[in-house]
Structure formats: structure tokens, C-alpha cells
Design a protein around this motif. Structure first.
Motif, PDB file in Angstrom:
ATOM      1  N   GLU A  44       0.810  -1.210   0.000  1.00  0.00           N
ATOM      2  CA  GLU A  44       0.000   0.000   0.000  1.00  0.00           C
ATOM      3  C   GLU A  44       0.851   1.271   0.000  1.00  0.00           C
ATOM      4  O   GLU A  44       0.338   2.362  -0.267  1.00  0.00           O
TER       5      GLU A  44
ATOM      6  N   CYS B   3      -0.913   3.753   6.344  1.00  0.00           N
ATOM      7  CA  CYS B   3      -0.915   2.338   5.977  1.00  0.00           C
ATOM      8  C   CYS B   3      -0.865   1.446   7.222  1.00  0.00           C
ATOM      9  O   CYS B   3      -1.454   0.360   7.236  1.00  0.00           O
TER      10      CYS B   3
ATOM     11  N   ASN C 160      -4.316   1.161   8.605  1.00  0.00           N
ATOM     12  CA  ASN C 160      -5.077   0.205   7.807  1.00  0.00           C
ATOM     13  C   ASN C 160      -4.737  -1.234   8.188  1.00  0.00           C
ATOM     14  O   ASN C 160      -5.628  -2.080   8.319  1.00  0.00           O
TER      15      ASN C 160
ATOM     16  N   ARG D 183      -7.121  -4.244   9.844  1.00  0.00           N
ATOM     17  CA  ARG D 183      -7.205  -5.599   9.309  1.00  0.00           C
ATOM     18  C   ARG D 183      -6.930  -6.638  10.401  1.00  0.00           C
ATOM     19  O   ARG D 183      -7.576  -7.691  10.444  1.00  0.00           O
TER      20      ARG D 183
ATOM     21  N   TYR E 131     -14.031  -5.089   3.720  1.00  0.00           N
ATOM     22  CA  TYR E 131     -13.121  -3.981   4.025  1.00  0.00           C
ATOM     23  C   TYR E 131     -12.003  -3.909   2.988  1.00  0.00           C
ATOM     24  O   TYR E 131     -11.611  -2.815   2.566  1.00  0.00           O
ATOM     25  N   ASP E 132     -11.491  -5.059   2.575  1.00  0.00           N
ATOM     26  CA  ASP E 132     -10.416  -5.086   1.581  1.00  0.00           C
ATOM     27  C   ASP E 132     -10.866  -4.449   0.272  1.00  0.00           C
ATOM     28  O   ASP E 132     -10.140  -3.629  -0.319  1.00  0.00           O
TER      29      ASP E 132
ATOM     30  N   TYR F 239     -11.398  -0.566   0.797  1.00  0.00           N
ATOM     31  CA  TYR F 239     -10.138   0.159   0.945  1.00  0.00           C
ATOM     32  C   TYR F 239      -9.398   0.232  -0.383  1.00  0.00           C
ATOM     33  O   TYR F 239      -8.826   1.271  -0.735  1.00  0.00           O
TER      34      TYR F 239
END
Length: 326
Positions: A107, A150, A153, A157, A192-193, A196
Motif C-alpha cells: 500500500e 498504511c 489500515n 485488518r 473492508y479489503d 479500501y
């Protein structure tokens, strides 16, 4: 995001239906290009740390950050490929750590491309204020913000991953090869993946395209350096291509799943091999090739290090002397 790790797992899942010779052949076909790209990237990273001008110039600092993330991801992806090729089944905690590291580094690339595009936009559209806006300190702050964003994020996760009832499992040993899809143990993780991924690439795409349009508009101004504007425009176009390849790497797995329904397993494995090399491996070395060949400051020093410090006749004499005595 769905990227190199899933592709590698899909490839090696098909390799188990072939003999030892097939496994060795396909492993060589991926490992050799990966080693070449790693050598180029590591050499480029060393080059960017070898001179003071690279360490104190914002665009080279951003390039180093991009290359560092891509190199770590490339090495980690190849490690997962080798583990899968050797049919080693990991535990969920170990696989989760490797996938988390891959998420983090993967990312970083699109967000760093945004920063590099904005830097070129300021350099062309606000040349008199470039030195005060794009400072080493501001660049360091921007890179820190990218890594922090990142990291948040990744933390989200991990929190979503902890929602899965691991205590109901007979063992923490995975039943399949380690991949990002294997770690989508909950519906929320998958949703969510996707959300995002769409947010990052739409935002990054808008930022890069806006910078590109701004540079084109500025290039028509009489007060703008035409040569500088043209170089910045080409650089931004290359950044847009890099961003597109990164997005393609996140979307190619559904396409391969669709192809797998109409072809034999051997054919699918070969297609996935080509996709892995062209879409996963090559883009991770694209930045080195772009800047290593186009940038007149980097090129002679990079070639000098790539050739193991052997003097080349293609390197200008002044540049060669500068390399040897700085």
C-alpha cells in the motif's frame, strides 16, 4: 488488497498436479527474474544512499521510499512462493505476520506515487516556491504520514482478523498455502479489503491525473520552462502507468478464476506464470528502470554499480571521475 501472494499461491496450487521437473522448471522461471529484479532494486537503493545529493533531494528521497517498499514486497512475495512451491504449510500466526507485512509495503507504493506526482506538479507550476514547499523536512513528514496511514489500515485488518473464533479450530496449522485470501477468515475482512482498495486507487488516480492536467496547462504558459514541463509531464504519465499496473495486480485474480473454468489446469498454471512475471514482478522493478535510465544524475552512478564498479566507456568521463572521487 489482492496482489502477488494470491497469484503465487494459485500458481503453486496447480504445480502440485505436475511432476518434480515441472515444479523445478516453473520455480526457475520465476526465481531467476525475481533475483535479477532484486539485484537491480537493491543496487538502485544503494545508489540513492551513496551520494549526498540523493539524500538531500526530495524527489530522490521519495523514490527511495517507493523502491524500498517495492523491494521488500518483492522479496517477501518470492519467499511465499518458495514456501508454497516446497509445499510447506504454515500456521495462521506466521502467515498472518507475512501477509500483514505484504499489505503494509504494497500500500506504500500508490501513496508514494501520489507524493511524487505532487512534487513534480509543484516543481512545474510553482517553480519559485518549490524550494520552500518541497523541503527535506516536509518530505520526511509526508513519508511518515503515508507509513502511519498504511499502519492504521493494517491495524484495522488485524482487528477484523481477531474477530474470527480461532479457538474453535482443531489446530492453528493452516489447511492450505499461505495467501491473503486464506487470511480472509471473515466476511468483514473481504468487504473492508474491497472498499479500501477502491478508495486508495480512486483517490490516487484522481491526484495523479489532476497533477498531469495541471502540468499540461502550465506548459502552455509563456513563463514556464518548456523542457522542464515536458519532462514532468512524461514522468507523471509513467506514474499513471505504474498506478494502473498496481491496480491491475489487484484485479487480475478474478480474471484468472474466470479463465480457469474454460481451460485445462496445465494451461491455467502457465497463464498464471506469465501474469505473475509480467504484472507482479516487472512493475516492482519499473521504478528503477524509469529513473535509472531517464535521470541523467542517477544513470552513470547506477550503471557503475550495476557493472560491479567496472569502468564503462558509455559513462562520460566527468561522471566517471565524479563517481570515483566523491
Amino acid at each position: 488488497m489482492s496482489f502477488a501472494n494470491q497469484s503465487q499461491t494459485n500458481i503453486t496450487a496447480g504445480l502440485q498436479y505436475q511432476g518434480l521437473l515441472g515444479i523445478v522448471m516453473f520455480s526457475i522461471l520465476t526465481s531467476v527474474p525475481c533475483c535479477v529484479f532484486l539485484f537491480i532494486n537493491v543496487t538502485m537503493l544503494f545508489t540513492l544512499r551513496s551520494k549526498l545529493v540523493f539524500r538531500e533531494t526530495s524527489r530522490y528521497i521519495l523514490l527511495y521510499n517507493l523502491l524500498f517498499a517495492d523491494t521488500v514486497l518483492l522479496a517477501q512475495s518470492q519467499l511465499l512462493y518458495i514456501i508454497a512451491a516446497c509445499r510447506i504449510i504454515l500456521t495462521y500466526p506466521v502467515c498472518g505476520f507475512l501477509i500483514t507485512l505484504a499489505y503494509l509495503t504494497n500500500e506504500i507504493s500508490p501513496l508514494t506515487l501520489v507524493l511524487m506526482s505532487l512534487e513534480r506538479y509543484v516543481a512545474v507550476c510553482y517553480p519559485l516556491r518549490h524550494a520552500t514547499i518541497i523541503t527535506t523536512r516536509n518530505t520526511g513528514v509526508a513519508i511518515t504520514v503515508v507509513w502511519a496511514f498504511c499502519s492504521v489500515n493494517v491495524f484495522i485488518r488485524v482487528v477484523l482478523l481477531l474477530d474470527f473464533p480461532f479457538e474453535d479450530l482443531d489446530s492453528l496449522q493452516m489447511k492450505d498455502f499461505c495467501s491473503d485470501i486464506a487470511m480472509f477468515v471473515g466476511v468483514l475482512s473481504d468487504h473492508y479489503d474491497k472498499a479500501y482498495t477502491c478508495f486508495v486507487f480512486i483517490s490516487a488516480g484522481v491526484a495523479v491525473i489532476s497533477s498531469y492536467i495541471g502540468v499540461i496547462v502550465a506548459a502552455r504558459s509563456a513563463s514556464t520552462d518548456k523542457a522542464s514541463a515536458r519532462k514532468a509531464r512524461n514522468t507523471l504519465l509513467l506514474h499513471l502507468v505504474q498506478l494502473g499496473l498496481s491496480l491491475l495486480a489487484t484485479m487480475h485474480n478474478p480474471l484468472l478464476l474466470a479463465i480457469s473454468e474454460i481451460g485445462s489446469r496445465i494451461v491455467i498454471v502457465r497463464i498464471r506464470m506469465v501474469v505473475y512475471v509480467c504484472i507482479i514482478l516487472f512493475p516492482r522493478c519499473l521504478s528503477s528502470l524509469i529513473y535509472g535510465l531517464r535521470d541523467q544524475t542517477i544513470r552513470p552512478i547506477l550503471m557503475y554499480h550495476l557493472c560491479c564498479r567496472v569502468k564503462l566507456s558509455v559513462i562520460p568521463a566527468k561522471a566517471e571521475v565524479s563517481v570515483l572521487y566523491q
